[in-house]
Design an enzyme around this catalytic site. Structure first.
Site, PDB file in Angstrom:
ATOM      1  N   LYS A  26      14.218  61.240  -7.434  1.00 12.30           N
ATOM      2  CA  LYS A  26      12.788  61.559  -7.434  1.00 12.30           C
ATOM      3  C   LYS A  26      12.348  62.286  -8.703  1.00 12.30           C
ATOM      4  O   LYS A  26      11.145  62.347  -8.988  1.00 12.30           O
ATOM      5  CB  LYS A  26      12.457  62.376  -6.188  1.00 12.30           C
ATOM      6  CG  LYS A  26      12.692  61.613  -4.877  1.00 12.30           C
ATOM      7  CD  LYS A  26      12.358  62.455  -3.661  1.00 12.30           C
ATOM      8  CE  LYS A  26      12.477  61.649  -2.376  1.00 12.30           C
ATOM      9  NZ  LYS A  26      13.842  61.591  -1.847  1.00 12.30           N
ATOM     10  N   SER A  32      18.574  61.832  -3.723  1.00 11.56           N
ATOM     11  CA  SER A  32      17.171  62.189  -3.917  1.00 11.56           C
ATOM     12  C   SER A  32      16.862  62.816  -5.267  1.00 11.56           C
ATOM     13  O   SER A  32      15.693  63.037  -5.582  1.00 11.56           O
ATOM     14  CB  SER A  32      16.703  63.133  -2.797  1.00 11.56           C
ATOM     15  OG  SER A  32      16.458  62.414  -1.619  1.00 11.56           O
ATOM     16  N   SER A  86      11.058  66.438  -0.255  1.00 13.35           N
ATOM     17  CA  SER A  86      11.915  65.312  -0.620  1.00 13.35           C
ATOM     18  C   SER A  86      11.583  64.108   0.248  1.00 13.35           C
ATOM     19  O   SER A  86      12.458  63.418   0.770  1.00 13.35           O
ATOM     20  CB  SER A  86      13.403  65.661  -0.481  1.00 13.35           C
ATOM     21  OG  SER A  86      14.205  64.721  -1.165  1.00 13.35           O
TER      22      SER A  86
END
Length: 473
Positions: free
Chosen positions: A68, A65, A125
Site C-alpha cells: 500500500k 500490505s 490497512s
C-alpha cells in the site's frame, strides 16, 4: 460445466502459488515457507541513503500490505499533478467491496472521499479502500498495477513486481527489503506534504475509531511511519521510520514471527542505528557499519547469505503464535513468555493468483515469466540439502539454547559467535548442535541450573534470545 472449469482453474492457480512458495532454490524467486528464510532486514539513513545494516536485503520476499505504500505514492503523485483531488468521491465497485479483510466494509455503490479512503488504507490497512483508490486513480486494478511496477523500476526497485494495490496473496507480487527502503525514501523526498498519512495514530470514521496497525507509532521514540503487512506466506512485515535529534532512519523487517517480536526487532535495530549515529557524532570512526550491528548480535558475518532463524527475531517477552501453515519450530520459545502477546494484525486468507494487465516493456525476463504465470529461471535450480548432523551425546546437566537453524554450519558459527561475546558465561560449557528433524539447535551444555539461568539473563540483557533447557530424563 462452467462452474467445474472455474473450480479447476482456481485449483491450478493455488497449485502454482504453492509451487512457487515451496520449491527449493539456491536463489528463490520468493521466500520459502516453513522456516525463517522469510527474514530480511535493512537499516538506512533516510537523508543520505547510506545502508547501515543489511541482511538478505536483496532476496525476494512477499510485501503483503506494505504494498500500500506504492498505492499511496502513486496517489500522492496524482494529487500533485492535479489529476485527482482529496475531495473526489469514490464509488465502491463490486470488486472493491468483495476484497477480503482487513477492510473498511463499505458495500458496492456506497461512496467515500479520496481523503478518507487514503486514511483507511494507511491506518486501517483496508484492502477494499486500496482497490477503490487504484480504480479511481488508475482506471482498473490491472492498469494501476502496471503503473506500480513501472514506477518501481523508475525508482530503482529492481526486485519488485506488483499485480494488485493492497498486497493480498499472489505468488507474482514480490519485493525486497532494499526496494522497500528505496520506496520509503522516495515518499519522504518526493511528497513530504502527504507523509503524515503514514504516521496517523488514529482515525475516526462513521462513528468508529480505528487505531493504526503500526504499534510503534504509539510508543514515542520518534516513530512517525510507515506501514505494516502480513499474509501467511510473508510473515509479519514492517517498514518503519523514526527521527531522533537531527537524524532519521528507515528500518525494514520482513518475515517476523509475530507482531510483538517483529516490533521488538525493528525497535532493537533502530536503537542500534541511532547508537551508531551518536557514536559518529562524537567523532568515532566506524568504517564498517555492518560490523557495528553484528557486534550487538544482529547478523552472522561468517555466513551473510545463510538461512538463519535469528536469535533476536523472537522477543523473550512475548509468546510466539503458531504458524498454522508452515510448521512451528518457533513454539520452542513460547516458554519464555512473561505476558500475553498483543493481538496480531488481521490475517488474510490466500486466494488464487490473477493475471495483471499490460506489462511494462522493460521488465526483466524472470519477472515477466512470473507475471505470465510461469516460473522464474531461479525456481528451477535445485538446492543441495544441508547435511544432517548426528545428534550430540547428552553431557548431562542443564543447557542454554541460543537458536535453531536450518543450516548446521550456521548453527555452529552462531555458537562460536555467542561464546566469543559471552566468554564468562560459557567458559566451562560445551558447544553442542542437536539435529531435531532438520532444525539444528545451538546449545551450550554441561551447565548447572544457576549458571544456565545467569547466562540466559546476560544474553537477554544484550537482546540475544535464549532458552534454559532442563536435564532430560
Amino acid at each position: 460445466m462452467l462452474t467445474i472449469a472455474l473450480i479447476r482453474r482456481g485449483l491450478l492457480s493455488l497449485a502454482l502459488i504453492a509451487g512457487l512458495a515451496f520449491t527449493p532454490a539456491s536463489t528463490p524467486p520468493v521466500a520459502q515457507s516453513g522456516d525463517n528464510s522469510r527474514y530480511a532486514a535493512i537499516v538506512v539513513d533516510a537523508e543520505t541513503g547510506e545502508v547501515l545494516f543489511a541482511r538478505n536485503a536483496d532476496a525476494r520476499r512477499y510485501p503483503a500490505s506494505i504494498t500500500k505504500l506504492m498505492t499511496l505514492y502513486l496517489t500522492f503523485e496524482s494529487l500533485s499533478k492535479g489529476d485527482v483531488k482529496l475531495t473526489d468521491t469514490l464509488t465502491i465497485s463490486i470488486r472493491a467491496a468483495s476484497e477480503p479483510p482487513s477492510k473498511l466494509g463499505l458495500a458496492a455503490g456506497q461512496t467515500i472521499s479520496l481523503d478518507n479512503a487514503m486514511r483507511a488504507t494507511a491506518v486501517r490497512s483496508a484492502n477494499d479502500m486500496a482497490m477503490a483508490i487504484a480504480e479511481h486513480v488508475g482506471g482498473s486494478n490491472d492498469r494501476f498495477a502496471a503503473r506500480m511496477t513501472q514506477k518501481a523500476r523508475e525508482l530503482g526497485m529492481t526486485q519488485t513486481v506488483y499485480v494488485n494495490p493492497n498486497g493480498l496473496p499472489d505468488s507474482r507480487q514480490i519485493t525486497s527489503a532494499r526496494d522497500l527502503s528505496i520506496l520509503a525514501r522516495a515518499i519522504m523526498r518526493d511528497y513530504p506534504q502527504y507523509y503524515a498519512y503514514l504516521g496517523q495514530h488514529d482515525w475516526a470514521y462513521n462513528g468508529r475509531d480505528y487505531r493504526n496497525t503500526n504499534g510503534l507509532l504509539h510508543t514515542g521514540n520518534g516513530y512517525d511511519g510507515l506501514k505494516t503487512g502480513y499474509i501467511n506466506a510473508s510473515g509479519f512485515n514492517l517498514a518503519a521510520s523514526a527521527v531522533r535529534g537531527d537524524k532519521r532512519l528507515i528500518t525494514i523487517v520482513l518475515g517476523g514471527r509475530s507482531t510483538a517480536s517483529r516490533n521488538a526487532h525493528v525497535a532493537a535495530l533502530m536503537d542500534t542505528g541511532f547508537e551508531l549515529e551518536r557514536a559518529r557524532d562524537r567523532g568515532q570512526s566506524i568504517p564498517i557499519t555492518q560490523a557495528f550491528f553484528e557486534q550487538r548480535g544482529f547478523g552472522l558475518s561468517s555466513s551473510p547469505a545463510g538461512e538463519v532463524q535469528f536469535a533476536s527475531i523472537t522477543s523473550s517477552g512475548a509468546a510466539v503464535p503458531s504458524n498454522e501453515a508452515n510448521g512451528d519450530e518457533g513454539t520452542a520459545y513460547a516458554a519464555l513468555a512473561r505476558t500475553p502477546a498483543p493481538r496480531p494484525e488481521p490475517r488474510t486468507p490466500a486466494r488464487p493468483a490473477t493475471r495483471s494487465g499490460q506489462l511494462p516493456a522493460d521488465l526483466p525476463a524472470d519477472v515477466t515469466a512470473i507475471l505470465n504465470g510461469g516460473r522464474s529461471p531461479a525456481a528451477t535450480t535445485t538446492r543441495t540439502p544441508a547435511p544432517r548432523a548426528t545428534p550430540s551425546r547428552a553431557s548431562g546437566g542443564w543447557a542454554v539454547q541460543v537458536g535453531a537453524f536450518r543450516d548446521e554450519t550456521v548453527a555452529r558459527n552462531w555458537l562460536t559467535e555467542v561464546q566469543r561475546r559471552f566468554r564468562t558465561q560459557f567458559s566451562s560449557a560445551e558447544r553442542t548442535v542437536v539435529d531435531a528433524e532438520g532444525w539444528f539447535r545451538s546449545r551450550f551444555t554441561g551447565m548447572t541450573e544457576q549458571s544456565a539461568q545467569a547466562a540466559c539473563e546476560a544474553l537477554a540483557a544484550r537482546s540475544v534470545t535464549c532458552m534454559v533447557v532442563r536435564p532430560q530424563g
